[in-house]
Design an enzyme around this catalytic site. Structure first.
Site: not given
Length: 816
Positions: A160, A235, A597
């Protein structure tokens, strides 16, 4: 001498401008499948679902041997300085990534020992209350010793955007029992370049970053991307905390607490492999290097909230490319892989996760909704969304439009209705009133944010703000955003028109259109408390849909995807203070965001709980336990529904199908004790590939270093907990094998149902399965009528001791 330097400089510039990144695969087996015989190096191959022992001298010496061969090939073909090798891949695939010119790539294609040369392609990010919604605190964590033991010694690797290590969700001291050294994980911990402090702390057990391809492509900016595992985006921190964040972390923002956050497996360890970046996503060469390293280091589970922008054009099939082939190697090494399905929904064939060895996760809306309302002076109440406190009770405030309170006409060039620039608005006219702003395309594009509207209104002394949506583009989604002052977003265009009409009627103007007196009044309700809905879960609008595709021309695959549904809409989780991915959460410690996600790490964390209870289970066994125990019924007892567009492009609900949710919504408690599993290993995955029509067997051998076997007969016979036949002619019989993983012998009755266009029959109708034993059953599908559409059904195995296993069936009848 000067001329020579200039020529050299020109040549270097020429190479830099025309060079691209290529992933090259080589003859010779990688560590995971090498059976010996190469220059006397002894075998390093692992059995299916077995971890690589990277500490052994056999493995390290063979790894060095492969890397030397990569370097020798490049050195023989090209002059030093005319190319750059970025990575050597040794564990899961044998090859390397290099920055070379297209002409050099052609030379590589013709070089001895080279099997394939693929130009690199990009990947993108596939952008709490859910532990309670899923029943973890009461039904699952107690079985593993409580939340402070849930996921003990399981390592989840995250490919990620990195991690913000200082967040309380990742603090090592936030636990009753200190973290000791992990018994088998071998990953590295990078240090912060400035403070020299390690990114690891016991909870975070590994932290590395991969950016060679991004740098070679000229996409990497060290000022915002950070040449370290630091999350410059938000994220990565969000996904890591969903799967494995500490339990009971207060989610505070703007002086209000929105509850306590927890990961699915709060005691699991976190290993960070940063390969995604803020502005451009990532490159497959970097992602493959990160996966290769994660498996080498000994992770148990991989969470991938990342996927390609489209099926890879460089290979003939979606299942065979360096990315999916690397993940096949990871699964062979016993690593469970959860990957986000993609955010291209609600349209069909939008999945970006294709292969049978990957668990593809769709996104659901859970039972929590945030709603608010605006009450007008004429008594009308307009519904909207806004995570904000109310204006003062029993009191109305004058409303002023941003366009009517400009300081001077020069402010019009800044699109003042967006309320992004307080300096162009008249504070004297706004102070103590409610500021009306317009929701323009700038909010969709990301150049305007609701956070900035709230900051503008607060700076100017407004009592609150209203953001008015006058037209909606298809695909626009409105999420509630926490606000420091009372605020609401009116998303229904007809309600927005009611507000505009009321404002225009009550506001008196002079002959030039300037306001003489503001008379419109309103009050904003309290939007801080969520409303819990029984209709949950529902498939989120954005969640990618099947059918699965097997090639770049989007032909249907005989494999159902997605596999499973998990919460992925409006998920509270950790955020990086450096994070800029979501304009509404810049500088914040938490964010409430949506995407597949967010769904994938839910499954990664729940898989960690299953792995903790059943450490010897294969990735396929874990996947099977999750899928066969999932539910297709919502909390109100009705079939699952999916958000979809109506003919007028408004969002509506329709009955969901397996192309929306796979096997159904995850049920963690049931997954711990599934009764039966559909197991599969490396040879089964190869059998699926070899029997899939249109795949060249030489291409399979190129990526797997294994000759094809066709014993499976048809890809639909692959032993997965679902059945998909895209081209059913007359009658076809498929086989499935189940293994009893319960503690006692059990007798199962087998039933089936199917929509009328396809007849379905199972055999035998019942069977007894001993502990640890396997039994096979068949499912026969027959075309009754050709409709040009898929028919849906299911096969259910109901056990005498209470276990129940259900698998979805999808098939399309064809004339020939």
């Amino acid at each position: 001498m000067d001329i020579g330097c200039k020529v050299l400089a020109f040549f270097t510039l020429f190479v830099t401008v025309t060079a691209e990144i290529y992933i090259v695969t080589m003859e010779g087996e990688p560590i995971i499948s090498y059976k010996g015989g190469d220059n006397g190096f002894e075998a390093t191959a692992v059995e299916s679902d077995e971890k690589i022992d990277t500490t052994s001298e056999l493995v390290t010496s063979y790894a060095c041997h492969l890397e030397r061969k990569h370097d020798m090939l490049l050195g023989m073909l090209f002059e030093e300085g005319s190319y750059k090798k970025l990575y050597s891949y040794k564990h899961l695939i044998n090859g390397f990534a290099a920055h070379v010119s297209p002409d050099q790539a052609e030379m590589l294609r013709g070089a001895p020992g080279v099997k394939s040369v693929n130009r690199d392609w990009k990947v993108r990010k596939l952008t709490t209350h859910t532990p309670q919604f899923l029943g973890l605190p009461t039904d699952v964590w107690p079985t593993g010793g409580g939340y402070d033991r849930a996921g003990e010694d399981i390592v989840i690797g995250f490919i990620d955007s990195g991690i913000f290590p200082h967040h309380p969700s990742f603090a090592s001291h936030h636990t009753a029992v200190p973290y000791g050294p992990h018994p088998s994980y071998k990953g590295k911990c990078e240090e912060d370049a400035h403070s020299k402090i390690s990114f690891c702390n016991g909870k975070i057990i590994g932290a590395q970053h991969f950016a060679e391809a991004a740098k070679a492509a000229g996409a990497f900016n060290p000022d915002i991307d950070f040449a370290s595992p630091m999350d410059g985006d938000g994220h990565g921190s969000h996904t890591a905390a969903i799967a494995a964040g500490n339990n009971g972390i207060p989610v505070r923002m703007h002086g209000y607490e929105f509850g306590k956050a927890s990961g699915m497996a709060p005691r699991a360890r976190i290993a960070v492999y940063k390969a995604l970046y803020r502005l451009f996503g990532g490159f497959v060469a970097d992602v493959v290097a990160a996966i290769d390293q994660a498996v080498h280091d000994g992770v148990d589970i991989l969470s991938l909230s990342v996927g390609p922008n489209s099926p890879p054009a460089t290979t003939k099939t979606t299942f065979l490319n360096p990315f999916d082939a690397t993940l096949l190697g990871a699964v062979k090494a016993g690593v469970f892989v959860a990957q986000a399905a993609g955010n291209g929904g609600p349209f069909p064939k939008t999945l970006v996760s294709y292969s049978p060895w990957i668990t593809t996760v769709a996104a659901a809306i859970d039972d929590r909704r945030y709603k608010n309302h605006l009450t007008l002076g004429n008594g009308k109440m307009l519904a909207g969304i806004g995570l904000s406190p109310s204006t003062r009770p029993h009191r109305s405030y004058k409303m002023v439009s941003a366009n009517d309170v400009l300081l001077d006409s020069s402010g019009t060039k800044f699109n003042p209705s967006d309320c992004q620039k307080p300096e162009v608005l008249n504070k004297k006219l706004i102070e103590g009133n409610i500021l009306l702003c317009g929701y323009s395309f700038n909010f969709v594009a990301g150049s305007a944010s609701i956070k900035k509207v709230a900051e503008t209104a607060k700076h100017l002394g407004a009592a609150g703000f209203v953001l008015v949506v006058e037209n909606v583009s298809p695909g626009t989604k409105f999420d509630p955003v926490p606000s420091c002052i009372p605020g609401i977003l009116i998303t229904d265009v007809s309600k927005s028109m009611d507000l505009i009409d009321y404002y225009n009627v009550t506001t008196s103007r002079d002959w030039m259109g300037r306001v003489k007196e503001f008379k419109a009044e309103g009050s904003i309700g309290d939007g801080l408390e969520p409303i819990l809905h029984k209709s949950a879960p529902e498939v989120a609008l954005f969640s990618a849909r099947g059918p699965n595709t097997k090639d770049f021309s989007f032909q249907d695959a005989d494999l159902l995807k997605p596999d499973i549904l998990a919460p992925g809409s409006l998920i509270w989780s950790a955020w990086s203070e450096n994070g800029t991915d979501e304009a509404n959460y810049v500088g914040e410690g938490f964010a409430l965001i949506s995407g597949t996600s967010m769904a994938a790490p839910h499954i990664a964390g729940i898989a960690a709980l299953v792995k903790q209870k059943h450490p010897q289970w294969s990735p396929a066994a874990i996947k099977s336990a999750l899928m066969t125990t999932s539910t297709v019924i919502d909390r109100a007892g009705r079939p699952l529904q999916a958000q979809q567009y109506s003919e007028t492009e408004t969002v509506t609900l329709v009955k969901a199908t397996p192309f929306d949710y796979g096997s159904g919504h995850v049920n963690p408690r049931a997954a711990l004790d599934p009764g039966l599993i559909f197991d599969a290993g490396y040879e089964d995955y190869l059998g699926f590939l070899c029997t899939t029509p249109g795949i060249d067997s030489h291409e399979i051998t190129n990526f797997t270093n294994t000759p094809c076997n066709f014993k499976m007969g048809h890809p639909s016979n692959f032993n997965t907990p679902s059945i998909a036949i895209s081209h059913l002619v007359k009658t076809q019989t498929v086989t499935r094998t189940v293994t009893n993983v319960a503690e006692e012998e059990e007798t199962y009755t087998i039933t089936s149902r199917m929509e009328p266009a396809i007849a379905i029959e199972v055999s035998p109708p019942a069977m007894t399965v001993r502990v640890g034993a396997a039994r096979t059953f068949t499912v026969t599908l027959t075309v009754r009528s050709v409709t040009g559409a898929y028919s849906f059904g299911e096969v259910t195995l109901k056990g005498s001791r209470g276990h129940k296993v259900t698998i979805p069936v999808v098939a399309m009848g064809q004339k020939r």
